[in-house]
Structure formats: C-alpha cells, structure tokens
Design a protein around this motif. Sequence first.
Motif, short mmCIF file in Angstrom:
data_model
loop_
_atom_site.label_atom_id
_atom_site.label_comp_id
_atom_site.label_asym_id
_atom_site.label_seq_id
_atom_site.Cartn_x
_atom_site.Cartn_y
_atom_site.Cartn_z
N MET A 1 58.69 26.47 -29.90
CA MET A 1 58.56 26.54 -31.38
C MET A 1 57.86 25.56 -32.01
N ILE A 2 58.28 24.38 -31.90
CA ILE A 2 57.73 22.97 -32.24
C ILE A 2 57.13 22.08 -31.29
N PHE A 3 56.33 21.84 -31.08
CA PHE A 3 55.68 20.68 -30.03
C PHE A 3 54.93 19.62 -30.62
N ALA A 4 55.28 18.46 -30.33
CA ALA A 4 54.82 17.13 -30.63
C ALA A 4 54.61 16.30 -29.43
N ARG A 5 53.21 15.72 -29.57
CA ARG A 5 52.90 14.76 -28.70
C ARG A 5 52.19 13.47 -29.29
N GLY A 6 52.77 12.39 -29.03
CA GLY A 6 52.09 11.14 -29.48
C GLY A 6 52.06 11.31 -31.09
N LEU A 7 53.16 11.85 -31.94
CA LEU A 7 53.05 12.23 -33.06
C LEU A 7 53.13 10.75 -33.93
N THR A 8 52.31 10.55 -34.82
CA THR A 8 52.14 9.37 -35.58
C THR A 8 51.81 9.43 -36.98
N LYS A 9 52.77 8.66 -37.76
CA LYS A 9 52.21 8.61 -39.18
C LYS A 9 52.25 7.12 -39.80
N VAL A 10 51.16 6.84 -40.41
CA VAL A 10 51.10 5.49 -40.90
C VAL A 10 50.98 5.62 -42.30
N TYR A 11 51.50 4.79 -43.18
CA TYR A 11 51.45 4.68 -44.75
C TYR A 11 51.06 3.20 -44.89
N GLY A 12 49.50 3.05 -45.23
CA GLY A 12 49.06 1.65 -45.31
C GLY A 12 49.23 0.92 -43.90
N ASP A 13 50.05 -0.06 -44.09
CA ASP A 13 50.16 -0.90 -42.85
C ASP A 13 51.53 -0.71 -42.22
N PHE A 14 52.35 0.28 -42.72
CA PHE A 14 53.87 0.59 -42.28
C PHE A 14 53.58 1.70 -41.45
N ILE A 15 54.09 1.57 -40.01
CA ILE A 15 54.21 2.62 -39.28
C ILE A 15 55.53 3.38 -39.44
N ALA A 16 55.60 4.65 -40.11
CA ALA A 16 56.65 5.38 -40.04
C ALA A 16 57.45 6.09 -38.92
N VAL A 17 56.16 6.72 -38.34
CA VAL A 17 56.63 7.51 -37.04
C VAL A 17 55.65 6.99 -36.10
N ASP A 18 56.04 6.52 -34.79
CA ASP A 18 55.49 5.66 -33.85
C ASP A 18 55.11 6.40 -32.58
N GLY A 19 54.22 7.42 -32.52
CA GLY A 19 53.85 8.16 -31.43
C GLY A 19 55.15 8.79 -30.58
N ILE A 20 55.73 9.68 -31.19
CA ILE A 20 56.99 10.44 -30.58
C ILE A 20 56.67 11.57 -29.98
N ASP A 21 57.33 11.94 -28.74
CA ASP A 21 57.01 13.17 -28.16
C ASP A 21 58.31 14.12 -28.28
N PHE A 22 58.31 15.24 -28.62
CA PHE A 22 59.54 16.17 -28.33
C PHE A 22 59.01 17.55 -28.55
N GLU A 23 60.12 18.49 -28.30
CA GLU A 23 59.92 19.96 -28.34
C GLU A 23 61.08 20.46 -28.82
N VAL A 24 60.95 21.60 -29.79
CA VAL A 24 61.89 22.24 -30.20
C VAL A 24 62.03 23.90 -29.64
N ARG A 25 63.09 24.17 -29.03
CA ARG A 25 62.71 25.61 -28.13
C ARG A 25 63.57 26.81 -29.21
N LYS A 26 63.20 27.85 -28.98
CA LYS A 26 63.61 28.70 -29.68
C LYS A 26 65.29 29.07 -30.06
N GLY A 27 65.81 29.05 -31.15
CA GLY A 27 67.14 29.38 -31.04
C GLY A 27 68.02 28.19 -31.13
N GLU A 28 67.51 27.22 -30.76
CA GLU A 28 68.54 26.14 -30.55
C GLU A 28 68.58 25.33 -32.08
N ALA A 29 69.73 24.53 -31.84
CA ALA A 29 69.80 23.57 -32.96
C ALA A 29 69.57 22.18 -32.66
#
Lengths: 281, 304
Positions: free
Chosen positions: B1-29
């Motif tokens: 359902m959701i797939f993330a590889r090296g997901l990054t979010k930077v605000y200015g010089d603040f790294i809020a999300v630093d290269g994360i990998d995860f996967e969310v499968r159908k029907g799970e919590a």
Amino acid sequence: MSLIGLAADSAVSIAQRRGNKLGRSVYSGRSRVAMERNLMAFRSSNWIIVLSGFVEPLFYLLAFGFGVGRLIGGVTDGSGHPVSYAAFIAPALLATSAMNGAIYDSTWNVFFKMHFAKLYETMLATSLGPLDVAIGEIGWALLRGFVYAIGFMLVMAPLGLIPSWWALMAIPGAVLIAFGFASFGMAITSYLKTFHQMNWINFFMLPMFLFSGTFYPLSIYPQWIQSIIQAMPLWHAIQLERAFMLGNLGWGLLVHVVYFLVMIVLGLFFTTRRLTALFMK
Amino acid sequence: MIFARGLTKVYGDFIAVDGIDFEVRKGEAFGLLGPNGAGKSTTMKMIASVSKRTGGDLTILGLDPNKRGPEIRAHLGVVPQQDNLDRELKVHENLFVYGRFFGLSRKFLKNKVEELLEFAQLTEKRNNKAEELSGGMKRRLTIARGLVNEPEILMLDEPTTGLDPQARHILWDRLFRLKEQGVTLVITTHYMDEAEQLCDRLIVMDKGKIMAEGSPADLIKRYASKEVLEVRFGSSRNIEIAEQIAHLGHRTEVLPDRILIYSDNGDADLQEILKLGLEPVTSLVRRSSLEDVFLRLTGRTLVE
C-alpha cells in the motif's frame, strides 16, 4: 456496513476522472463545494452583520445624495451632461457596495478560516486542490458583492436613479468588480499573519472610498493626485458603473474591464501559490 | 500500500526525516512510535500528500504524491493530531460537507452520514454544534469524518492524546472494528500501550531515523527481557544503590526517579535486593513493554 469504497461513484473514481488533465495537482474541478460549505455555515450566521455592509453605502446615498445634494443642485457627468447630485454618486456607491461585499468575506472571514478554523488545511487533506479552495472562497465573496449590488439597485429604482435600460449593465459590472476585489483581497489576506496587519486593509479602504471620485469629479485635484487615484481599483470600478448607469458607453471602458480581469487573475494566482506554500510545503 | 525508500524531509537546515525505509501492507495496522519531534507527523504528512518530500522515493498505492496528490488523497482518510472540525457547522453537517469535498453525491452521503454517526456513537448529538462536543466525541467525529470517502488507508496522528482512559478505550474499540473491516491503519503515537494494543507492526523513530522495526512482541523480545523490576530509593540514592545491585538481571538502567532491572525473574531479583539489606520505597515487577525497547534503543524515555 462497507467501509472500503468500490462503487463507480466512489471518491477515488471521482478523483481519477481528472487524473490526466492539466493542473491535476492543484485543481479538481470542484470549487463549488467550498461555496456549499459556506452556505451551510451562513444559514446560522448573524444577519445583522451581513445587513450592515449593505446598509452603509445606502446611508451615504440618502445623506449625501438627497441631503447634501439639495445644496449643490446638479453636477456634470464624465461626458458633460448635467445630472442630479444623487444620480452622480449613486453608481459610485453601487460600485462601493459590490466592493464591500467582496472585501468583507475575502479578508476578515478568510483570515479567520485560515488561522483559527484551520478550514483550508482540512479541505486540502481531501481530494480538493488549492485552486479549488481559492476559486470557491473567492466565488463566495463575489456572491456577497453581487447580492449587495442587486440590493442597492432595487433601492435605486424607486428613487428614480435608474434612467435607462443600459443601467442593467451595471449588474455584470458589479460582478466583475466584486470578483476583482474578492480575488485580490483573498490573495493579500493569505500573506498577512497578524490582526495588526489586517487593520491596514481597513486603513487603506476608507480613503480609497472617500477620494476615488465617489462624491465629486476627479478634476478638482492636481494632476499628480489624479494619477495616484487612477491607479486605484475603486476609481476604475466607479468609472465603469457610472458610465453604465448614466448610459455613457464607449470603448474606453475596456480599460476598466481589463484592469479588473488582471486583478482577478493575479489574485487567483497568488492565492493558489500561497495556499500551496502554507499547507502543502 | 505504502512504500518508502530513503524518504527525507528537510526544513531549512533541520532534517526532520532522515532517509527512512518502510513498507505498509494491505490490511495491517502500522505504527510509528517515537517521542515528540521524532519525525512521525512529518512522515504522515508526506504520506497524506500535503507535504513534498525533499528526497528519496515514496509511493502510495503505486502513485507518486508529488504528481497525483488529489488522487491519492481520495484513497486516504486523515485524522489530524488536533481536531479541526468545522466549528460553525453541526455534527451531521461536518460529515456531509467533508464528503462533498470529495465530490460524493448528496444521495450517497445522506445514508453514509447516518451510518457514520452510528459508528461514532453520535446519532443523538447530530444536531449539536461541533464545538459543543466533549474531547472524546470530537475525536470520534474526526475519525468518522475521515471515513466518509470509504478510504483504504486511515491515517491517525496521535489518536488518543489528551483523552481520558475511558474515551481511549472506546476509541480503540472503534479502530479495532475498522481493522476487522480490512481498513489499513497508519498510526503515530508516543504511548507504548497504544502501540502494543493497536499495531501489528511498527517502526520506532527517533530524530528522524528508524531505530527498529517489527511487531510489538518481536521488538520486546529482541530489545528487552521478559520482566522488568522497578525499584525506587528516592532520587538522591538511586545512583549510589544502582552500583551495588548492578550484578542483578541482564542489565540495569538508572533513571532520575527509579532503577530498572531487566531480568527473567523480577521477584527473585527483588528478594536479592532485600537480602542485601536495601529497602526500596516502592517496588514493582512488570512485563517488558515498548517503553523499555525505546529506552534501550535511545537511552531516553518516550514521554519526557
């Protein structure tokens, strides 16, 4: 009950229908639903406040047109024809009425929805885009300007201030004016952050109302002041409505129309851009 | 359902999300556990397609949120951290209008609103203004609102923060029902009990990074012991006494207000302490929790 949508008219299939169109990330073709929300909220709102915006220019018309007007006698309109003082200021107050309606909603109400009610954040979490929100909110403000203008016309008719059928052109004119002010008003509001800054809008509106050729022709001013006023939106609005109401039509009016079209486009552009920057960064 | 590889979010010089990998499968919590400022909400916003990623890959149902925002959002139900119900509207109007935002027909919504009012146990409050509801009711209405478009994925950001225990349990019950219906849940929380109750699988986040991933039981097995013995000697004596009992259990952890002893048999260790002639002010033997996992991974507690 089924919770996962499979129906042909599900939210997903509705969103997919626009999936290949230009601007799909900012616009989903559903700005009317923002107006629906406002209509629903409006039903329970305070009618006195709504009425006050309409009554204000009406009082000016009565006080100046029929009060001060008696002392003045008559003036000449832009084309050199003599008209009564009331007939001279009525179109200007009509334009002001359209402006007021549009500005009330697109400034203070938008400011509240944006910073306190978090309404736009909520809307943008759905399949709506920022342009839907901008058009919907501006459309609602425009509607208020339009209603004020119609109301004002209905008062003018029995007072003998609508000389010809050409005057009906003043209604689409009022829509254009309201659209321009609503669009520009929302764009400016979207950039303001504090009540203090919001007060500057009022500070700007009052002199614009008093000096834009509303109560007397612009020719009494020196040239440089005239130039400043001619850059103001209300002056263009008044020129347009006065020409329609008094039947002085000409190609020169296109300048005013274009002025408002530019205002509308700029307002929509900057509102959409700002909503994107604020809520979809 | 959701797939993330090296997901990054930077605000200015603040790294809020630093290269994360995860996967969310159908029907799970799926849970995102971590303290405030770990990057959970930022991750949620990127999934909800209201925040553009700075780097990496992210797809939701195979779609890129940078290009197909409105389409993705039609698949999602979003329950934000702070209730943003429409205060000017009544309870049932809140649901109706939100459905209209998705373009759903009035006819469809007429039935849907009733169904959701019942689900949220708010049928009797339908004509109240949204602002007149209690905290728990508001939250239930916000969740019901998020279900109006029959989403495949429901995103809940700190769903029970600020609610009293009873309201929390009612809410958990509602979320279990959704899971049974096959709705995929993505939940952020900084409550370990909530994560243990609701999540099939979770990632533990800290400072924008993923510290560990697995099922709650799995993580506890991997990073904590079977039982934990908590003893308090008063804040001034904890450090000094911790040295004397460091040999007990697999590991000890000294917090400002208590000492934690990770072991397989907490009661036996407590007896050892008493034998040494030390008398704790209070003592408690409990099962290990995700809180202990987090402490182990980061050296800090979740709720600070």
